[in-house]
Design an enzyme around this catalytic site. Structure first.
Site, short mmCIF file in Angstrom:
data_model
loop_
_atom_site.label_atom_id
_atom_site.label_comp_id
_atom_site.label_asym_id
_atom_site.label_seq_id
_atom_site.Cartn_x
_atom_site.Cartn_y
_atom_site.Cartn_z
N HIS A 73 -6.75 10.25 2.40
CA HIS A 73 -6.29 8.87 2.04
C HIS A 73 -6.39 7.32 3.35
O HIS A 73 -6.12 7.83 4.42
CB HIS A 73 -4.98 8.43 1.70
CG HIS A 73 -3.73 8.87 2.10
ND1 HIS A 73 -2.98 8.16 2.41
CD2 HIS A 73 -3.21 10.27 2.02
CE1 HIS A 73 -2.03 8.71 3.54
NE2 HIS A 73 -2.18 10.27 3.46
N ASP A 75 -5.00 4.73 3.54
CA ASP A 75 -3.26 3.59 2.59
C ASP A 75 -2.24 4.57 3.84
O ASP A 75 -2.69 5.48 3.79
CB ASP A 75 -2.92 3.55 1.46
CG ASP A 75 -2.51 4.89 0.63
OD1 ASP A 75 -3.53 6.22 0.75
OD2 ASP A 75 -1.96 4.68 -0.35
N ASP A 107 -0.49 10.12 9.86
CA ASP A 107 -0.49 10.44 7.60
C ASP A 107 -1.50 8.89 7.38
O ASP A 107 -0.81 8.28 7.09
CB ASP A 107 0.48 9.94 7.52
CG ASP A 107 1.22 10.75 6.11
OD1 ASP A 107 -0.05 10.78 5.48
OD2 ASP A 107 1.74 10.30 5.78
N GLU A 141 -2.84 6.57 -2.19
CA GLU A 141 -1.95 8.36 -1.97
C GLU A 141 -0.81 7.88 -1.27
O GLU A 141 0.08 8.42 -1.86
CB GLU A 141 -2.81 8.81 -0.86
CG GLU A 141 -2.27 10.51 -0.62
CD GLU A 141 -1.03 10.64 -0.10
OE1 GLU A 141 -0.11 11.96 -0.42
OE2 GLU A 141 -0.23 10.26 0.07
N GLU A 170 -3.86 16.45 5.07
CA GLU A 170 -2.87 15.82 5.18
C GLU A 170 -1.87 16.65 6.86
O GLU A 170 -2.08 17.87 6.97
CB GLU A 170 -1.61 15.99 4.05
CG GLU A 170 -1.77 15.45 3.37
CD GLU A 170 -1.24 14.04 3.57
OE1 GLU A 170 -0.01 13.81 4.18
OE2 GLU A 170 -2.05 13.45 2.43
#
Length: 383
Positions: A73, A75, A107, A141, A170
């Site tokens: 992701h 975002d 992240d 996400e 992740e």
């Protein structure tokens, strides 16, 4: 050191470019455009998928045979108070400790950069590789996750797209990069419980029904209940009350209603239906006037030892000398949606010690290791 420093490696250069784009969920801030340009140059067919306010894309390179997908992701979560940051969160600076600092460093923009650079190198070294390489990237996400990976997976499944293996970027590592990989996640089942009583004056309790008093024994029993024993891969299912609200704000009024929010993190030893029935039986046992609204965020999934987990573990061992520990702990991830396609899913990324925190950071050298681990995994599966 800044993002424009000529001494930065390709991985760090790209990571800094991504961090400098303030893609607070559900915004993408052109992160995906940058990634797609790189992938197109590497021979990928691109398929942007904007669903509602969410940017997603699917990219694929190769022909028939097994498909290895990289998922992640663009975002990030909000920054929190800017004055609490040692460096501005979107400046993407490497400090004198060798830490890449910025929102999304761990992240998971560091992982995205490592994936892109590893794939570029692999394609250059193995232009006629076996099978196919794919990317599934979303900007939804960290938010509700309704129009991101879940929606893309539904479209891919509807047209019969094949996904054999998936690496989700992740931040799985705890102390050292590659020390932990996630080979599954617990399910998440939430609920809003309403207990109805009768409002009244505290001096006349016989004319009222206090929902706090009525609910307390039932909530205590739910909290003490042994839901399952877990298994070799999952800890026992847990039940937690996260919110409890009742009352008018006055000390002399018995409230008429209580609401409680609670959540199960459940193993493969329990089912959604089984948990719901047991909760409702306990509520009935206590004679409550109750109503519950259930919300399933995701089912548990597990990737047992096999081609993907073996390749990832061997790559970590070759690059770092470490034996990766498979784990299913922690919260949910988009892996839960991808696993519904029958895909082997492993989460592998940098150290997660500062994710979602002020001064999020990751050791810059860890991203170089991560790039090499991704590359070696590609070699083991598709070279």
């Amino acid at each position: 050191m800044t993002a424009s420093s000529p001494s930065l490696s390709p991985t760090l250069e790209l990571a800094c470019e991504l961090i400098r784009r303030p893609s607070v969920t559900p915004l993408d801030a052109d992160c995906q455009a940058l990634m797609m340009r790189r992938l197109e140059a590497a021979g990928f067919a691109l398929e942007p998928m904007r669903i509602e306010e969410v940017d997603n894309f699917w990219a694929r390179r190769g022909g028939d045979g097994p498909v290895l997908c990289f998922a992640g992701h663009t975002d990030v979560v909000p920054t929190g108070p800017l004055q609490a940051w040692q460096h501005q969160p979107f400046d993407a600076l490497i400090d004198d400790q060798g830490m890449l600092c910025g929102r999304g460093a761990a992240d998971m923009k560091g992982s995205l950069a490592s994936m892109i650079v590893a794939v570029e190198r692999f394609v250059a070294d193995h232009p006629k590789h076996k099978g196919a390489i794919a990317f599934l990237i979303t900007s939804d996400e960290e938010g509700p996750a309704h129009h991101g990976t879940k929606a893309v997976v539904e479209r891919l499944a509807a047209r019969g797209e094949r996904l054999d293996w998936c690496i989700v970027g992740e931040p799985s590592s705890t102390s050292l990069v590659g020390d932990v990989v996630k080979n599954g996640r617990r399910g998440s089942l939430g609920a809003k419980l309403t207990i109805r009583g009768v409002q009244g004056h505290v001096a006349y309790p016989h004319l009222a029904k206090n929902p706090i008093h009525l609910a307390a024994p039932a909530l205590a029993e739910l909290a003490a209940e042994h839901w399952d024993d877990g298994n070799a891969f999952f800890p026992p299912t847990s039940f937690q009350v996260s919110n409890l609200n009742s009352g008018t704000g006055a000390t002399n009024v018995i409230p008429g209603e209580l609401t409680a929010l609670f959540n199960f993190r459940f193993s493969t030893e329990s089912t959604v239906e089984g948990l719901q029935k047991r909760v409702e039986a306990i509520l009935d046992k206590h004679g409550l006037d109750w109503h519950v609204e259930w919300a399933l965020s995701g089912l548990p999934f597990l990737t047992e030892p096999g081609e993907l987990l073996d390749a990832v573990a061997a790559s970590i061992r070759a690059v770092t000398g470490r034996e990766a520990r498979p784990s299913t702990s922690g919260g949910t991830s988009d892996g839960r949606f991808i696993a519904t396609m029958g895909t082997q899913v492993v989460e592998l990324g940098p150290v997660n010690a500062t994710i979602h925190q002020v001064n999020e950071r990751v050791l810059a050298s860890d991203l170089e290791l991560l790039t090499e681990i991704y590359y070696q995994t590609l070699v083991r599966l598709l070279a």
